[in-house]
Design an enzyme around this catalytic site. Structure first.
Site, mmCIF file in Angstrom:
data_model
loop_
_atom_site.group_PDB
_atom_site.id
_atom_site.type_symbol
_atom_site.label_atom_id
_atom_site.label_comp_id
_atom_site.label_asym_id
_atom_site.label_seq_id
_atom_site.Cartn_x
_atom_site.Cartn_y
_atom_site.Cartn_z
ATOM 1 N N HIS A 82 0.821 -1.209 0.000
ATOM 2 C CA HIS A 82 0.000 0.000 0.000
ATOM 3 C C HIS A 82 0.858 1.263 0.000
ATOM 4 O O HIS A 82 1.878 1.325 0.680
ATOM 5 C CB HIS A 82 -0.900 0.005 1.239
ATOM 6 C CG HIS A 82 -2.093 0.892 1.124
ATOM 7 N ND1 HIS A 82 -2.011 2.270 1.159
ATOM 8 C CD2 HIS A 82 -3.419 0.604 0.970
ATOM 9 C CE1 HIS A 82 -3.221 2.781 1.031
ATOM 10 N NE2 HIS A 82 -4.096 1.800 0.921
ATOM 11 N N GLY A 88 4.133 21.356 12.153
ATOM 12 C CA GLY A 88 5.345 20.580 12.386
ATOM 13 C C GLY A 88 6.496 21.030 11.514
ATOM 14 O O GLY A 88 6.359 21.911 10.659
ATOM 15 N N PRO A 89 7.667 20.423 11.693
ATOM 16 C CA PRO A 89 8.880 20.843 10.983
ATOM 17 C C PRO A 89 8.861 20.477 9.510
ATOM 18 O O PRO A 89 8.258 19.489 9.105
ATOM 19 C CB PRO A 89 9.987 20.077 11.724
ATOM 20 C CG PRO A 89 9.299 18.855 12.253
ATOM 21 C CD PRO A 89 7.921 19.289 12.625
ATOM 22 N N PHE A 104 11.968 15.972 7.011
ATOM 23 C CA PHE A 104 11.358 14.649 6.990
ATOM 24 C C PHE A 104 11.978 13.774 8.065
ATOM 25 O O PHE A 104 13.197 13.658 8.170
ATOM 26 C CB PHE A 104 11.506 14.000 5.616
ATOM 27 C CG PHE A 104 10.563 12.847 5.410
ATOM 28 C CD1 PHE A 104 9.189 13.060 5.397
ATOM 29 C CD2 PHE A 104 11.038 11.563 5.251
ATOM 30 C CE1 PHE A 104 8.309 12.003 5.209
ATOM 31 C CE2 PHE A 104 10.163 10.500 5.062
ATOM 32 C CZ PHE A 104 8.787 10.731 5.041
ATOM 33 N N GLY A 149 8.383 9.341 9.585
ATOM 34 C CA GLY A 149 7.791 9.844 8.358
ATOM 35 C C GLY A 149 6.920 11.057 8.611
ATOM 36 O O GLY A 149 7.176 11.850 9.506
#
Length: 560
Positions: A81, A162-163, A166, A171
């Site tokens: 997936h 958020g930042p 990555f 993730g």
């Protein structure tokens, strides 16, 4: 009470210990109900479903996302997936007494908290995302985990919260608000992913890219602006891809049905059958991922019965059985309705205590020293039997040899009979619940003036409810007599006495329920309301007596 559903997808479908630790976080929040946990080995992904009041659901979702980030290492993740994070996607769905706009605000609150407190890049999608260029999940997730190290640095793909860095281990996650979606896979008798994808492109709304000559390898045809042109698929509100599932040794069409009013599950199944057959491939069954609304299963059962020219006025249980068998929902694993249908999972067993009993247990409970169930519940159940007999005559008539051209006529009567039967079944327990409400109200304290006032108000509220329930029995039982009369007059002549007994039951239900209306009305203070309800009740009672006489006359004339 406001209710929302949360259906987070976690990138772990093989380690049951990890999955259990995540769902334990959900269950740690009081007031949140875990409905379903559906792990997939080949996809290495687990779909979790839980419901509750919005603030509690948000807390449970946050704890689950936090735990998933601690336990799942995306740098080692593989699966069929598409995915981009430990908690890949976390949608909120409005269920009861809450708008989509309100649900979207809760999604934003959750995403902001995930971004700030957990430092996980969080993207909004669907109704929670104001920027329509990035509200589609597949567009956000394009490039998947491996491609996001570069993608997140692009200004247009800066996270909503958020930042903009990555996280290699956790993730990124996508959080939003959406309509109810059914995740649904159709099984094929092939191992070819390429052929499965071709079928997926045939049916999905987005279709396939238009090419010159060879539809697979030909040159892509573009529009004036240079964008690829596409050939739409045959199903609206459907997303689909083809994949191979090693666990089962078959290819599947994996679909998201994003609007089941536009494309219900049975239509999606049948269309895949048609497109697969055109390519020499056979559909062998299908698989539901997560939960499904009861209406979807009932509609499917009616659809497949109607294709056979059979009566659709059968029981809820039978409609579900037909749906399961017709779509092969039990091909890969057992399909248990009590575990997969949302309404069954949300049902309070206390609301159906009596009707869940065996006939002998129901009789024993009635005969015991307990005052409930009493005449009200028995009146409702006698009405159930009357409606059931009328429905039986309708179904027998629908299937009668030589009457094939009348199956729809009797199917319609059978459906109406099932409606009245189901309503009266619901009222069997409600009448006993109404009696218990009065007993509870009378047991309230009355030491102070405030307590006395609260007790009086509770008694009045409970009394009005105890009037309304048997009055509803009267109306449903009387309305069922229209079906009974039709079956006595035009139904299978071999079953005319069954229609006669049905009329006796319906009349008894009306008269018995009216006794309960009258006795409870004596304790209610609003005399204007009481006079209106008694006047209407008297009229209903007389109409039931008259209608019974008509039906018995018809029955006797046919018996001879």
């Amino acid at each position: 009470m406001q209710l929302i559903e949360c259906v987070p997808n976690f990138s772990e479908g093989r380690d049951l210990n990890i999955i259990k630790q995540i769902t334990d976080e959900v269950e740690s929040v009081e007031g949140v109900r875990l409905l379903n946990v559906d792990p997939g080995k080949a996809t290495n992904r687990t779909v979790v479903t839980f419901v509750g009041e919005p603030s509690k659901v948000i807390e449970a979702a946050f704890l689950a996302i936090k735990k998933a980030g601690e336990l799942i290492d995306m740098s080692r993740h593989t699966g069929e997936h598409p995915r981009m994070g430990a908690t890949d996607v976390c949608p909120l769905i409005p269920i009861s007494n809450i708008s989509m706009e309100e649900t979207a605000e809760y999604a934003k609150q959750l995403a902001e908290r995930v971004g700030k407190e957990l430092n996980i890049p969080a993207y909004l999608y669907e109704y929670a995302q104001p920027d329509k260029k990035r509200n589609n999940l597949s567009v956000i997730r394009a490039g998947e985990y491996e491609g996001f190290f570069k993608k997140i640095k692009l200004p247009e793909w800066k996270p909503d919260f958020g930042p903009a860095e990555f996280d290699a281990k956790r993730g990124a996650t996508v959080i939003g608000a959406r309509d109810f979606l059914i995740a649904y896979n159709v099984n094929l008798n092939t191992t070819s992913t390429r052929r499965a994808n071709s079928i997926a492109f045939d049916v999905r709304e987005a279709g396939r890219v238009m090419r010159e000559g060879d539809p697979i390898n030909g040159k892509i045809i573009t529009d004036a602006s240079g964008k690829p042109r596409s050939i739409p698929g045959s199903l609206k509100a459907v997303k689909a891809i083809g994949w191979y599932i090693e666990e089962y040794g078959i290819a599947q069409i994996s679909m998201n049905l994003t609007n089941i009013e536009v494309t219900p599950v049975h239509k999606a199944f049948d269309e895949v059958c048609t497109k697969a057959a055109e390519r020499g491939i056979r559909v062998t069954g299908s698989e539901l991922v997560g939960l499904i609304p009861l209406k979807s299963m009932l509609d499917a059962g009616k659809y497949f019965l109607a294709k056979q020219q059979r009566s659709t006025g059968v029981s809820e249980k039978e409609l579900i059985r037909i749906a399961i068998k017709s779509m092969g929902l039990d091909e890969l694993t057992p399909f248990k309705p009590e575990e997969r249908i949302i309404e069954y999972l949300l049902k309070d067993k206390a609301d159906s205590k009596l009707v869940s009993m065996s006939l002998s247990d129901f009789a024993d409970e009635t005969a015991s020293e307990s005052p409930a169930p009493g005449g009200g519940s028995i009146s409702a159940y006698v009405g159930v039997l009357g409606a059931s007999l009328a429905t039986m005559v309708a179904n027998l008539s629908s299937h009668k040899k030589g009457w094939d051209n009348r199956w729809q006529e009797f199917s319609g009567w059978a459906e109406r009979g099932q409606h009245y039967k189901n309503e009266l079944i619901r009222l069997v327990d409600l009448d006993t619940i109404a009696f218990n409400k009065i007993m509870t109200a009378f047991s309230l304290p009355k030491s102070t003036d405030e307590e006395k006032a609260a007790r009086t108000l509770a008694i009045q509220d409970a009394t009005k409810y105890a009037i309304e329930v048997p009055f509803a029995v009267m109306k449903a039982a009387y309305q069922s007599m229209e079906v009974i009369r039709a079956m006595a007059e035009t139904g299978n002549p071999n079953s005319v006495t069954d229609a006669g007994v049905a009329a006796l039951c319906a009349r008894t239900a009306v008269l018995g329920a009216f006794m309960n209306v009258r006795v409870n009305a004596s304790g209610y203070h609003d005399k204007t309301y009481i006079q209106e309800i008694l006047n209407e009740g008297e009229a209903l009672q007389q109409m039931a007596i008259d209608r019974e006489a008509e039906i018995i006359s018809i029955v006797n004339s046919k018996i001879g």
